[in-house]
Design a protein around this motif. Structure first.
Motif, mmCIF file in Angstrom:
data_model
loop_
_atom_site.group_PDB
_atom_site.id
_atom_site.type_symbol
_atom_site.label_atom_id
_atom_site.label_comp_id
_atom_site.label_asym_id
_atom_site.label_seq_id
_atom_site.Cartn_x
_atom_site.Cartn_y
_atom_site.Cartn_z
ATOM 1 N N LEU A 43 -3.462 9.122 -85.469
ATOM 2 C CA LEU A 43 -4.617 9.751 -86.086
ATOM 3 C C LEU A 43 -5.562 8.706 -86.661
ATOM 4 N N ASN A 44 -5.016 7.671 -87.290
ATOM 5 C CA ASN A 44 -5.859 6.596 -87.812
ATOM 6 C C ASN A 44 -6.613 5.895 -86.690
ATOM 7 N N ASN A 45 -5.953 5.673 -85.559
ATOM 8 C CA ASN A 45 -6.636 5.063 -84.418
ATOM 9 C C ASN A 45 -7.756 5.964 -83.902
ATOM 10 N N GLY A 46 -7.512 7.259 -83.865
ATOM 11 C CA GLY A 46 -8.552 8.201 -83.443
ATOM 12 C C GLY A 46 -9.743 8.212 -84.379
ATOM 13 N N ILE A 47 -9.477 8.125 -85.668
ATOM 14 C CA ILE A 47 -10.566 8.079 -86.655
ATOM 15 C C ILE A 47 -11.390 6.811 -86.463
ATOM 16 N N MET A 48 -10.710 5.692 -86.238
ATOM 17 C CA MET A 48 -11.434 4.437 -86.023
ATOM 18 C C MET A 48 -12.249 4.500 -84.731
ATOM 19 N N TYR A 49 -11.717 5.129 -83.706
ATOM 20 C CA TYR A 49 -12.447 5.298 -82.448
ATOM 21 C C TYR A 49 -13.720 6.112 -82.685
ATOM 22 N N LEU A 50 -13.597 7.230 -83.385
ATOM 23 C CA LEU A 50 -14.771 8.057 -83.670
ATOM 24 C C LEU A 50 -15.762 7.340 -84.569
ATOM 25 N N PHE A 51 -15.277 6.459 -85.425
ATOM 26 C CA PHE A 51 -16.148 5.731 -86.335
ATOM 27 C C PHE A 51 -16.948 4.656 -85.603
ATOM 28 N N PHE A 52 -16.310 3.904 -84.719
ATOM 29 C CA PHE A 52 -16.976 2.762 -84.092
ATOM 30 C C PHE A 52 -17.762 3.102 -82.835
ATOM 31 N N THR A 53 -17.475 4.207 -82.182
ATOM 32 C CA THR A 53 -18.147 4.541 -80.927
ATOM 33 C C THR A 53 -19.667 4.621 -81.060
ATOM 34 N N PRO A 54 -20.224 5.301 -82.053
ATOM 35 C CA PRO A 54 -21.693 5.331 -82.147
ATOM 36 C C PRO A 54 -22.304 3.947 -82.362
ATOM 37 N N TYR A 55 -21.639 3.107 -83.133
ATOM 38 C CA TYR A 55 -22.160 1.763 -83.368
ATOM 39 C C TYR A 55 -22.143 0.935 -82.082
ATOM 40 N N ILE A 56 -21.088 1.057 -81.310
ATOM 41 C CA ILE A 56 -21.005 0.317 -80.052
ATOM 42 C C ILE A 56 -22.101 0.779 -79.095
ATOM 43 N N VAL A 57 -22.342 2.081 -79.025
ATOM 44 C CA VAL A 57 -23.386 2.611 -78.146
ATOM 45 C C VAL A 57 -24.752 2.107 -78.578
ATOM 46 N N VAL A 58 -25.031 2.141 -79.876
ATOM 47 C CA VAL A 58 -26.332 1.687 -80.376
ATOM 48 C C VAL A 58 -26.524 0.201 -80.108
ATOM 49 N N PHE A 59 -25.513 -0.609 -80.389
ATOM 50 C CA PHE A 59 -25.640 -2.039 -80.135
ATOM 51 C C PHE A 59 -25.787 -2.339 -78.650
ATOM 52 N N ALA A 60 -25.115 -1.583 -77.787
ATOM 53 C CA ALA A 60 -25.270 -1.773 -76.343
ATOM 54 C C ALA A 60 -26.693 -1.441 -75.903
ATOM 55 N N LEU A 61 -27.257 -0.356 -76.435
ATOM 56 C CA LEU A 61 -28.631 0.004 -76.094
ATOM 57 C C LEU A 61 -29.617 -1.053 -76.587
ATOM 58 N N ILE A 62 -29.399 -1.575 -77.786
ATOM 59 C CA ILE A 62 -30.268 -2.633 -78.300
ATOM 60 C C ILE A 62 -30.162 -3.877 -77.428
ATOM 61 N N PHE A 63 -28.944 -4.238 -77.029
ATOM 62 C CA PHE A 63 -28.758 -5.402 -76.159
ATOM 63 C C PHE A 63 -29.462 -5.217 -74.823
ATOM 64 N N LEU A 64 -29.299 -4.037 -74.216
ATOM 65 C CA LEU A 64 -29.950 -3.780 -72.931
ATOM 66 C C LEU A 64 -31.469 -3.796 -73.066
ATOM 67 N N TRP A 65 -31.985 -3.232 -74.134
ATOM 68 C CA TRP A 65 -33.428 -3.253 -74.380
ATOM 69 C C TRP A 65 -33.917 -4.683 -74.548
ATOM 70 N N TYR A 66 -33.181 -5.504 -75.299
ATOM 71 C CA TYR A 66 -33.557 -6.898 -75.509
ATOM 72 C C TYR A 66 -33.553 -7.659 -74.185
ATOM 73 N N ARG A 67 -32.504 -7.463 -73.400
ATOM 74 C CA ARG A 67 -32.414 -8.162 -72.125
ATOM 75 C C ARG A 67 -33.526 -7.722 -71.177
ATOM 76 N N TYR A 68 -33.826 -6.423 -71.169
ATOM 77 C CA TYR A 68 -34.899 -5.918 -70.316
ATOM 78 C C TYR A 68 -36.244 -6.483 -70.749
ATOM 79 N N SER A 69 -36.520 -6.493 -72.049
ATOM 80 C CA SER A 69 -37.807 -7.010 -72.524
ATOM 81 C C SER A 69 -37.922 -8.510 -72.291
ATOM 82 N N LYS A 70 -36.813 -9.223 -72.364
ATOM 83 C CA LYS A 70 -36.829 -10.661 -72.116
ATOM 84 C C LYS A 70 -37.140 -10.964 -70.653
ATOM 85 N N THR A 71 -36.558 -10.198 -69.731
ATOM 86 C CA THR A 71 -36.820 -10.441 -68.316
ATOM 87 C C THR A 71 -38.234 -10.031 -67.934
#
Length: 83
Positions: A43-71
């Motif tokens: 259950l603790n692992n599931g809570i951590m998964y639910l906690f970090f998933t939105p942050y990982i998605v947001v950081f991935a989108l920011i990274f992709l946007w940065y890479r796209y704008s750089k190219t």
């Protein structure tokens, strides 16, 4: 592209993750008092998964946007230098 992004974001957002809070807590208390800790760890692992998933998605989108704008900036600069 927008439809695919909307689908991915829609699937990643947990909609009803608060619905079983009281039941999970009661079940974990019963299992821990009986000496079983693997369910609590899961259950603790599931809570951590639910906690970090939105942050990982947001950081991935920011990274992709940065890479796209750089190219695109690099391509734009090369076109200016050639023309």
């Amino acid at each position: 592209m927008k439809k695919a992004l909307t689908l991915v974001v829609g699937l990643l957002i947990p909609m009803f993750n608060w619905a079983q809070c009281a039941m999970c807590r009661t079940q974990i208390k019963n299992n821990v008092s009986a000496g079983e800790t693997s369910m609590a760890e899961g259950l603790n692992n599931g809570i951590m998964y639910l906690f970090f998933t939105p942050y990982i998605v947001v950081f991935a989108l920011i990274f992709l946007w940065y890479r796209y704008s750089k190219t695109t900036k690099r391509v734009s600069l090369n076109e200016r230098l050639k023309g």
